[in-house]
Design a protein around this motif. Structure first.
Motif, short mmCIF file in Angstrom:
data_model
loop_
_atom_site.label_atom_id
_atom_site.label_comp_id
_atom_site.label_asym_id
_atom_site.label_seq_id
_atom_site.Cartn_x
_atom_site.Cartn_y
_atom_site.Cartn_z
N GLY A 1 2.87 17.18 -2.18
CA GLY A 1 4.01 16.96 -3.05
C GLY A 1 3.85 15.75 -3.93
O GLY A 1 2.75 15.22 -4.07
N ASN A 2 4.96 15.33 -4.49
CA ASN A 2 4.93 14.19 -5.40
C ASN A 2 5.57 12.94 -4.82
O ASN A 2 5.96 12.07 -5.57
N GLN A 3 5.65 12.88 -3.50
CA GLN A 3 6.27 11.72 -2.88
C GLN A 3 5.25 10.65 -2.55
O GLN A 3 4.08 10.94 -2.27
N PHE A 4 5.70 9.42 -2.60
CA PHE A 4 4.87 8.25 -2.31
C PHE A 4 5.48 7.55 -1.10
O PHE A 4 6.67 7.25 -1.09
N TYR A 5 4.65 7.27 -0.12
CA TYR A 5 5.09 6.60 1.10
C TYR A 5 4.51 5.19 1.12
O TYR A 5 3.30 5.02 1.05
N PHE A 6 5.41 4.20 1.22
CA PHE A 6 4.99 2.81 1.14
C PHE A 6 4.95 2.16 2.51
O PHE A 6 5.79 2.44 3.38
N GLY A 7 3.99 1.27 2.70
CA GLY A 7 4.00 0.38 3.84
C GLY A 7 4.96 -0.77 3.58
O GLY A 7 5.50 -0.90 2.48
N THR A 8 5.15 -1.61 4.60
CA THR A 8 6.09 -2.73 4.46
C THR A 8 5.45 -3.97 3.87
O THR A 8 6.13 -4.96 3.63
N GLY A 9 4.15 -3.91 3.63
CA GLY A 9 3.50 -4.98 2.90
C GLY A 9 2.92 -6.10 3.74
O GLY A 9 3.27 -6.28 4.90
N THR A 10 2.00 -6.84 3.12
CA THR A 10 1.45 -8.07 3.70
C THR A 10 1.81 -9.21 2.76
O THR A 10 1.48 -9.16 1.58
N SER A 11 2.49 -10.21 3.30
CA SER A 11 2.86 -11.38 2.52
C SER A 11 1.73 -12.39 2.59
O SER A 11 1.45 -12.94 3.65
N LEU A 12 1.07 -12.62 1.47
CA LEU A 12 -0.07 -13.53 1.40
C LEU A 12 0.33 -14.86 0.79
O LEU A 12 0.92 -14.89 -0.29
N THR A 13 -0.01 -15.92 1.48
CA THR A 13 0.20 -17.27 0.95
C THR A 13 -1.15 -17.97 0.91
O THR A 13 -1.84 -18.03 1.93
N LEU B 1 10.07 -0.58 0.82
CA LEU B 1 10.62 0.28 -0.22
C LEU B 1 11.04 1.62 0.39
O LEU B 1 10.21 2.36 0.91
N GLN B 2 12.34 1.89 0.31
CA GLN B 2 12.87 3.14 0.84
C GLN B 2 13.12 4.11 -0.32
O GLN B 2 13.90 3.80 -1.24
N PHE B 3 12.50 5.26 -0.26
CA PHE B 3 12.65 6.26 -1.30
C PHE B 3 14.05 6.86 -1.28
O PHE B 3 14.55 7.26 -0.23
N LEU B 4 14.66 6.91 -2.45
CA LEU B 4 16.00 7.49 -2.54
C LEU B 4 15.98 8.89 -3.15
O LEU B 4 16.45 9.85 -2.54
N ILE B 5 15.43 9.00 -4.38
CA ILE B 5 15.51 10.28 -5.07
C ILE B 5 14.49 10.33 -6.19
O ILE B 5 14.08 9.28 -6.72
N HIS B 6 14.06 11.54 -6.54
CA HIS B 6 13.06 11.78 -7.58
C HIS B 6 13.58 12.83 -8.55
O HIS B 6 14.05 13.89 -8.13
N TYR B 7 13.50 12.50 -9.84
CA TYR B 7 13.85 13.44 -10.89
C TYR B 7 12.64 13.71 -11.77
O TYR B 7 11.83 12.81 -12.03
N CYS C 1 0.86 -1.17 0.00
CA CYS C 1 0.00 0.00 0.00
C CYS C 1 0.91 1.23 0.00
O CYS C 1 1.97 1.23 0.63
N ALA C 2 0.50 2.26 -0.71
CA ALA C 2 1.27 3.51 -0.74
C ALA C 2 0.30 4.68 -0.75
O ALA C 2 -0.80 4.57 -1.28
N VAL C 3 0.74 5.80 -0.17
CA VAL C 3 -0.06 7.01 -0.21
C VAL C 3 0.75 8.14 -0.80
O VAL C 3 1.97 8.18 -0.69
N GLN C 4 0.04 9.04 -1.45
CA GLN C 4 0.64 10.26 -1.96
C GLN C 4 -0.08 11.42 -1.29
O GLN C 4 -1.31 11.51 -1.36
#
Lengths: 110, 111
Positions: free
Chosen positions: A95-107, B43-49, A88-91
């Motif tokens: 700004g234009n940054q995306f912040y990600f969660g660490t995920g759920t591993s589904l089996t 996922l660790q963000f590094l840089i954006h261009y 999952c990620a939010v913006q």
């Protein structure tokens, strides 16, 4: 600070056993919430974008929903090929940054 | 196929060395993002261009640098490599108001 938390970290389901994955977020203003599927050794594959509370999107056995504080990814009657990590990620609207969660591993077990 | 191409797929190198990872974005995408993914981290963000200009930096080490060229492809340069730099490095591209589309990554192993 903008944050994304996913739960559970891992989930094992029998084939056909429906369940939901959770994504809780804290962001100053939400521009969009995104769900991705990631297979081992591959890049995340885009699934859905949700923009506002109450919105829902569906694709095959997957359905994503959004509230003001969290999103759910519902998996109905899963199959083994649904096994993957779901991200999952939010913006934020600042700004234009995306912040990600660490995920759920589904089996999904046959 | 996302349309984002990353090369090489695998890279094995020794500590102290320098490597360059390459990314070709989807046709028409002006934005390129670089992310690092380690086993125990997301996922660790590094840089954006955007269109050749640096727009934002995340947790990028000073030993790492990147650039985006006039043809919009991007390169991530990693120098003075350490064992802890071993990870998957992903590139993603997007246009305005679209999600990120990821390549299949470069797996870097530092020995």
């Amino acid at each position: 600070e903008d944050q994304v938390t996913q739960s559970p970290e891992a989930l094992r389901l029998q084939e056909g056993e429906s369940s939901s994955l959770n994504c809780s977020y804290t962001v100053s203003g939400l521009r969009g919430l995104f769900w991705y599927r990631q297979d081992p050794g591959k890049g995340p594959e885009f699934l859905f974008t949700l923009y506002s509370a109450g919105e829902e999107k569906e694709k095959e056995r997957l359905k994503a929903t959004l509230t003001k504080k969290e999103s759910f990814l519902h998996i109905t009657a899963p199959k083994p090929e649904d096994s993957a990590t779901y991200l999952c990620a939010v913006q934020a609207d600042t700004g234009n940054q995306f912040y990600f969660g660490t995920g759920t591993s589904l089996t999904v077990i046959p | 196929d996302s349309g984002v191409t990353q090369t090489p797929k695998h890279l094995i190198t020794a500590t102290g060395q320098r490597v360059t990872l390459r990314c070709s974005p989807r046709s028409g995408d002006l934005s390129v993002y670089w992310y690092q993914q380690s086993l125990d981290q997301g996922l660790q963000f590094l840089i954006h261009y955007y269109n050749g200009e640096e727009r934002a930096k995340g947790n990028i080490l000073e030993r790492f640098s990147a650039q985006q060229f006039p043809d919009l492809h991007s390169e991530l340069n990693l120098s003075s490599l350490e064992l802890g730099d071993s990870a998957l490095y992903f590139c993603a591209s997007r246009t305005s108001n679209s999600p990120l589309h990821f390549g299949n990554g470069t797996r870097l192993t530092v020995t």
